[in-house]
Design a protein around this motif. Structure first.
Motif, PDB file in Angstrom:
ATOM      1  N   ALA A 170     -41.183  58.887 -33.929  1.00 26.21           N
ATOM      2  CA  ALA A 170     -41.326  57.838 -32.917  1.00 26.21           C
ATOM      3  C   ALA A 170     -41.700  56.500 -33.547  1.00 26.21           C
ATOM      4  CB  ALA A 170     -42.373  58.244 -31.882  1.00 26.21           C
ATOM      5  N   ASP A 171     -42.457  56.553 -34.636  1.00 21.06           N
ATOM      6  CA  ASP A 171     -42.895  55.320 -35.303  1.00 21.06           C
ATOM      7  C   ASP A 171     -41.839  54.720 -36.231  1.00 21.06           C
ATOM      8  OD1 ASP A 171     -45.319  55.502 -34.024  1.00 21.06           O
ATOM      9  OD2 ASP A 171     -46.370  56.393 -35.739  1.00 21.06           O
ATOM     10  N   ASP A 172     -40.773  55.452 -36.494  1.00 18.22           N
ATOM     11  CA  ASP A 172     -39.732  54.986 -37.409  1.00 18.22           C
ATOM     12  C   ASP A 172     -38.681  54.195 -36.630  1.00 18.22           C
ATOM     13  OD1 ASP A 172     -37.552  54.669 -39.145  1.00 18.22           O
ATOM     14  OD2 ASP A 172     -37.904  56.610 -40.109  1.00 18.22           O
ATOM     15  N   PRO A 173     -38.599  52.867 -36.831  1.00 18.30           N
ATOM     16  CA  PRO A 173     -37.641  52.061 -36.067  1.00 18.30           C
ATOM     17  C   PRO A 173     -36.183  52.364 -36.409  1.00 18.30           C
ATOM     18  CG  PRO A 173     -38.713  50.727 -37.748  1.00 18.30           C
ATOM     19  CD  PRO A 173     -39.377  52.062 -37.764  1.00 18.30           C
ATOM     20  N   GLY A 174     -35.952  53.051 -37.510  1.00 13.87           N
ATOM     21  CA  GLY A 174     -34.582  53.410 -37.889  1.00 13.87           C
ATOM     22  C   GLY A 174     -34.060  54.647 -37.187  1.00 13.87           C
ATOM     23  N   VAL A 175     -34.913  55.323 -36.437  1.00 13.61           N
ATOM     24  CA  VAL A 175     -34.514  56.539 -35.725  1.00 13.61           C
ATOM     25  C   VAL A 175     -34.170  56.162 -34.289  1.00 13.61           C
ATOM     26  CG1 VAL A 175     -35.288  58.799 -34.895  1.00 13.61           C
ATOM     27  CG2 VAL A 175     -35.941  58.012 -37.187  1.00 13.61           C
ATOM     28  N   ARG A 176     -32.890  56.320 -33.929  1.00 17.75           N
ATOM     29  CA  ARG A 176     -32.462  55.953 -32.568  1.00 17.75           C
ATOM     30  C   ARG A 176     -32.514  57.131 -31.608  1.00 17.75           C
ATOM     31  NH1 ARG A 176     -27.451  57.781 -31.385  1.00 17.75           N
ATOM     32  NH2 ARG A 176     -26.136  58.316 -33.149  1.00 17.75           N
ATOM     33  N   ARG A 177     -32.518  58.357 -32.156  1.00 21.06           N
ATOM     34  CA  ARG A 177     -32.600  59.552 -31.318  1.00 21.06           C
ATOM     35  C   ARG A 177     -33.449  60.587 -32.037  1.00 21.06           C
ATOM     36  NH1 ARG A 177     -27.609  60.318 -30.065  1.00 21.06           N
ATOM     37  NH2 ARG A 177     -27.924  59.177 -28.162  1.00 21.06           N
ATOM     38  N   ILE A 178     -34.279  61.266 -31.254  1.00 21.72           N
ATOM     39  CA  ILE A 178     -35.123  62.335 -31.775  1.00 21.72           C
ATOM     40  C   ILE A 178     -34.692  63.621 -31.071  1.00 21.72           C
ATOM     41  CG2 ILE A 178     -37.473  63.208 -32.008  1.00 21.72           C
ATOM     42  CD1 ILE A 178     -38.335  60.174 -31.646  1.00 21.72           C
ATOM     43  N   VAL A 179     -34.178  64.555 -31.849  1.00 21.70           N
ATOM     44  CA  VAL A 179     -33.745  65.844 -31.313  1.00 21.70           C
ATOM     45  C   VAL A 179     -34.825  66.869 -31.632  1.00 21.70           C
ATOM     46  CG1 VAL A 179     -32.034  67.691 -31.488  1.00 21.70           C
ATOM     47  CG2 VAL A 179     -31.295  65.297 -31.555  1.00 21.70           C
ATOM     48  N   LEU A 180     -35.336  67.498 -30.606  1.00 23.78           N
ATOM     49  CA  LEU A 180     -36.359  68.526 -30.769  1.00 23.78           C
ATOM     50  C   LEU A 180     -35.746  69.881 -30.418  1.00 23.78           C
ATOM     51  CD1 LEU A 180     -39.263  69.265 -31.424  1.00 23.78           C
ATOM     52  CD2 LEU A 180     -39.835  68.815 -29.027  1.00 23.78           C
ATOM     53  N   ASP A 181     -35.569  70.717 -31.434  1.00 26.50           N
ATOM     54  CA  ASP A 181     -35.010  72.059 -31.239  1.00 26.50           C
ATOM     55  C   ASP A 181     -36.141  72.987 -30.798  1.00 26.50           C
ATOM     56  OD1 ASP A 181     -33.908  74.574 -31.383  1.00 26.50           O
ATOM     57  OD2 ASP A 181     -33.296  74.437 -33.471  1.00 26.50           O
TER      58      ASP A 181
END
Length: 109
Positions: free
Chosen positions: A39-50
């Motif tokens: 969440a703190d990484d501005p380069g991550v546009r989507r977080i997929v939680l398996d």
């Protein structure tokens, strides 16, 4: 079942976090840390939680999912296990969570 959290290498600005086992207030810290880093990484546009290998989740896990949902970047990769599904249904959070069947489908959303 052994508890573990694995973060896959980012692809196309998507971070995948895989987890397994029981998640409650005493065991949530590794997953919480992995999600916070994403969440703190501005380069991550989507977080997929398996969540397919979660065997137990309590209100601490529910709180984490709601916090991650507020980022606007969370997609849950399922199928959602029955115990987690029940928690999400009882709390009326299920309909709020963007969910896809499997990691590949979640990446594509």
């Amino acid at each position: 079942m052994e508890q573990w959290v694995r973060v896959l290498p980012d692809e196309d600005d998507v971070r995948v976090i895989m987890c397994a086992g029981d998640f409650d207030q005493d065991t949530l810290q590794p997953l919480d840390r992995a999600c916070a880093n994403a969440a703190d990484d501005p380069g991550v546009r989507r977080i997929v939680l398996d969540v397919t290998r979660i065997t137990f989740a309590d209100s601490s896990m529910l709180n984490l999912l709601i916090r991650m949902l507020r980022t606007g970047r969370l997609v849950v990769a399922g199928p959602v296990p029955p115990r987690l599904e029940r928690l999400l249904e009882l709390t009326q959070v299920r309909d709020l969570l963007p969910t896809a069947e499997g990691i590949a489908a979640a990446r594509a959303l």
